[in-house]
Enzyme design. Structure first.
Site, PDB file in Angstrom:
ATOM      1  N   HIS A   7      -6.915  -5.614   2.304  1.00 33.91           N
ATOM      2  CA  HIS A   7      -5.757  -5.038   2.991  1.00 33.91           C
ATOM      3  C   HIS A   7      -5.185  -6.109   3.920  1.00 33.91           C
ATOM      4  O   HIS A   7      -5.908  -6.629   4.783  1.00 33.91           O
ATOM      5  CB  HIS A   7      -6.176  -3.855   3.855  1.00 33.91           C
ATOM      6  CG  HIS A   7      -6.718  -2.684   3.090  1.00 33.91           C
ATOM      7  ND1 HIS A   7      -5.975  -1.566   2.805  1.00 33.91           N
ATOM      8  CD2 HIS A   7      -7.945  -2.455   2.563  1.00 33.91           C
ATOM      9  CE1 HIS A   7      -6.724  -0.686   2.139  1.00 33.91           C
ATOM     10  NE2 HIS A   7      -7.926  -1.206   1.983  1.00 33.91           N
ATOM     11  N   GLY A  10     -15.075   3.563   4.039  1.00 33.28           N
ATOM     12  CA  GLY A  10     -13.725   3.985   3.671  1.00 33.28           C
ATOM     13  C   GLY A  10     -13.223   3.439   2.352  1.00 33.28           C
ATOM     14  O   GLY A  10     -12.067   3.666   1.996  1.00 33.28           O
ATOM     15  N   GLN A  11     -14.059   2.699   1.614  1.00 29.94           N
ATOM     16  CA  GLN A  11     -13.588   2.199   0.314  1.00 29.94           C
ATOM     17  C   GLN A  11     -13.452   3.365  -0.667  1.00 29.94           C
ATOM     18  O   GLN A  11     -14.377   4.175  -0.816  1.00 29.94           O
ATOM     19  CB  GLN A  11     -14.547   1.139  -0.251  1.00 29.94           C
ATOM     20  CG  GLN A  11     -13.993   0.480  -1.515  1.00 29.94           C
ATOM     21  CD  GLN A  11     -14.870  -0.651  -2.043  1.00 29.94           C
ATOM     22  OE1 GLN A  11     -15.956  -0.918  -1.537  1.00 29.94           O
ATOM     23  NE2 GLN A  11     -14.386  -1.309  -3.091  1.00 29.94           N
ATOM     24  N   HIS A  27     -10.276  -5.331  -3.310  1.00 32.53           N
ATOM     25  CA  HIS A  27      -8.924  -5.596  -2.816  1.00 32.53           C
ATOM     26  C   HIS A  27      -8.996  -5.837  -1.321  1.00 32.53           C
ATOM     27  O   HIS A  27      -9.820  -5.231  -0.626  1.00 32.53           O
ATOM     28  CB  HIS A  27      -7.986  -4.407  -3.102  1.00 32.53           C
ATOM     29  CG  HIS A  27      -8.531  -3.112  -2.601  1.00 32.53           C
ATOM     30  ND1 HIS A  27      -9.532  -2.426  -3.258  1.00 32.53           N
ATOM     31  CD2 HIS A  27      -8.271  -2.416  -1.463  1.00 32.53           C
ATOM     32  CE1 HIS A  27      -9.849  -1.349  -2.559  1.00 32.53           C
ATOM     33  NE2 HIS A  27      -9.117  -1.319  -1.466  1.00 32.53           N
ATOM     34  N   ASP A  73       0.845  -1.194   0.000  1.00 32.55           N
ATOM     35  CA  ASP A  73       0.000   0.000   0.000  1.00 32.55           C
ATOM     36  C   ASP A  73       0.886   1.251   0.000  1.00 32.55           C
ATOM     37  O   ASP A  73       1.899   1.318   0.697  1.00 32.55           O
ATOM     38  CB  ASP A  73      -0.927   0.006   1.226  1.00 32.55           C
ATOM     39  CG  ASP A  73      -2.084   0.972   1.031  1.00 32.55           C
ATOM     40  OD1 ASP A  73      -3.218   0.518   0.831  1.00 32.55           O
ATOM     41  OD2 ASP A  73      -1.838   2.199   1.050  1.00 32.55           O
ATOM     42  N   ILE A  74       0.497   2.224  -0.800  1.00 30.44           N
ATOM     43  CA  ILE A  74       1.291   3.452  -0.934  1.00 30.44           C
ATOM     44  C   ILE A  74       1.241   4.298   0.341  1.00 30.44           C
ATOM     45  O   ILE A  74       2.135   5.129   0.572  1.00 30.44           O
ATOM     46  CB  ILE A  74       0.800   4.258  -2.160  1.00 30.44           C
ATOM     47  CG1 ILE A  74       1.879   5.205  -2.670  1.00 30.44           C
ATOM     48  CG2 ILE A  74      -0.484   5.013  -1.868  1.00 30.44           C
ATOM     49  CD1 ILE A  74       1.535   5.828  -4.030  1.00 30.44           C
ATOM     50  N   ASN A  90     -12.625  -3.109   2.948  1.00 29.06           N
ATOM     51  CA  ASN A  90     -13.560  -1.990   3.088  1.00 29.06           C
ATOM     52  C   ASN A  90     -14.636  -2.157   2.021  1.00 29.06           C
ATOM     53  O   ASN A  90     -14.328  -2.417   0.850  1.00 29.06           O
ATOM     54  CB  ASN A  90     -12.821  -0.664   2.909  1.00 29.06           C
ATOM     55  CG  ASN A  90     -11.875  -0.366   4.062  1.00 29.06           C
ATOM     56  OD1 ASN A  90     -12.113  -0.774   5.192  1.00 29.06           O
ATOM     57  ND2 ASN A  90     -10.794   0.341   3.772  1.00 29.06           N
TER      58      ASN A  90
HETATM   59  P1  5GP Z   1      -9.670   1.441   0.058  1.00 26.61           P
HETATM   60  O1  5GP Z   1      -9.678   2.807   0.705  1.00 26.61           O
HETATM   61  O2  5GP Z   1     -10.443   1.464  -1.248  1.00 26.61           O
HETATM   62  O3  5GP Z   1     -10.073   0.324   0.970  1.00 26.61           O
HETATM   63  O4  5GP Z   1      -8.140   1.135  -0.259  1.00 26.61           O
HETATM   64  C1  5GP Z   1      -7.459   1.678  -1.355  1.00 26.61           C
HETATM   65  C2  5GP Z   1      -6.005   1.617  -0.970  1.00 26.61           C
HETATM   66  O5  5GP Z   1      -5.240   1.767  -2.152  1.00 26.61           O
HETATM   67  C3  5GP Z   1      -5.583   2.735  -0.017  1.00 26.61           C
HETATM   68  O6  5GP Z   1      -5.084   2.167   1.196  1.00 26.61           O
HETATM   69  C4  5GP Z   1      -4.518   3.493  -0.794  1.00 26.61           C
HETATM   70  O7  5GP Z   1      -3.443   3.929   0.019  1.00 26.61           O
HETATM   71  C5  5GP Z   1      -4.070   2.486  -1.836  1.00 26.61           C
HETATM   72  N1  5GP Z   1      -3.608   3.093  -3.073  1.00 26.61           N
HETATM   73  C6  5GP Z   1      -4.268   4.052  -3.807  1.00 26.61           C
HETATM   74  N2  5GP Z   1      -3.537   4.391  -4.886  1.00 26.61           N
HETATM   75  C7  5GP Z   1      -2.407   3.625  -4.855  1.00 26.61           C
HETATM   76  C8  5GP Z   1      -1.268   3.524  -5.714  1.00 26.61           C
HETATM   77  O8  5GP Z   1      -1.137   4.206  -6.731  1.00 26.61           O
HETATM   78  N3  5GP Z   1      -0.317   2.619  -5.354  1.00 26.61           N
HETATM   79  C9  5GP Z   1      -0.423   1.833  -4.234  1.00 26.61           C
HETATM   80  N4  5GP Z   1       0.577   0.978  -3.987  1.00 26.61           N
HETATM   81  N5  5GP Z   1      -1.490   1.904  -3.398  1.00 26.61           N
HETATM   82  C10 5GP Z   1      -2.468   2.789  -3.696  1.00 26.61           C
END
Ligand code: 5GP
Length: 115
Positions: free
Chosen positions: A102, A93-94, A100, A31-32, A87
């Site tokens: 985590h 928080g999605q 995906h 995760d970034i 999420n």
């Molecule tokens: P969500 O909030 O949808 O559950 O999770 C999306 C996740 O994707 C977040 O934790 C966010 O930090 C990660 N993310 C978004 N853009 C990028 C990216 O360009 N590269 C990586 N490695 N992670 C990303």
């Protein structure tokens, strides 16, 4: 045709991110914006499923493959135990609507809720 998701763009090499593991149908990245000492994402190669509920309905074996990949990347990162969080919906928080999981591990005493 809507725009490809950020994860599809990573898979296709349009956005840089190391693919740390993959199977025929899934892949894993870091995760970034990590919310735990180990914070990885396990992602189906298809963006057909927007969340874990639609994935479980549409292709339960692919969901099982994601869980197995989570186990593998956590082990390879040195973690016996881990949290696997999906999420589901913006209110939870999605932000990326390409399902995906985590994979969170390390010191989780802060709770490590993602979102
Ligand atoms: P969500 O909030 O949808 O559950 O999770 C999306 C996740 O994707 C977040 O934790 C966010 O930090 C990660 N993310 C978004 N853009 C990028 C990216 O360009 N590269 C990586 N490695 N992670 C990303």
């Amino acid at each position: 045709m809507s725009e490809a998701s950020v994860f599809t763009r990573i898979l296709e090499g349009e956005i840089p991110s190391e693919i740390i593991a993959e199977t025929d149908r899934a892949f894993a990245i870091r995760d970034i914006a990590p919310k735990a000492p180990i914070h990885l994402l396990v992602i189906p190669k298809t963006e057909q499923y927007r969340d874990v509920v639609s994935l479980a309905d549409g292709d339960p074996s692919l969901l099982a493959e994601l869980v197995a990949l989570a186990r593998r990347v956590a082990t390879e990162a040195g973690a016996d135990d881990f949290r696997l969080v999906f999420n589901t919906g913006p209110g939870a928080g999605q932000t990326v609507f390409h399902v995906h999981g985590h994979v969170l591990a390390g010191d989780l005493t802060e709770g490590s809720l993602v979102g």
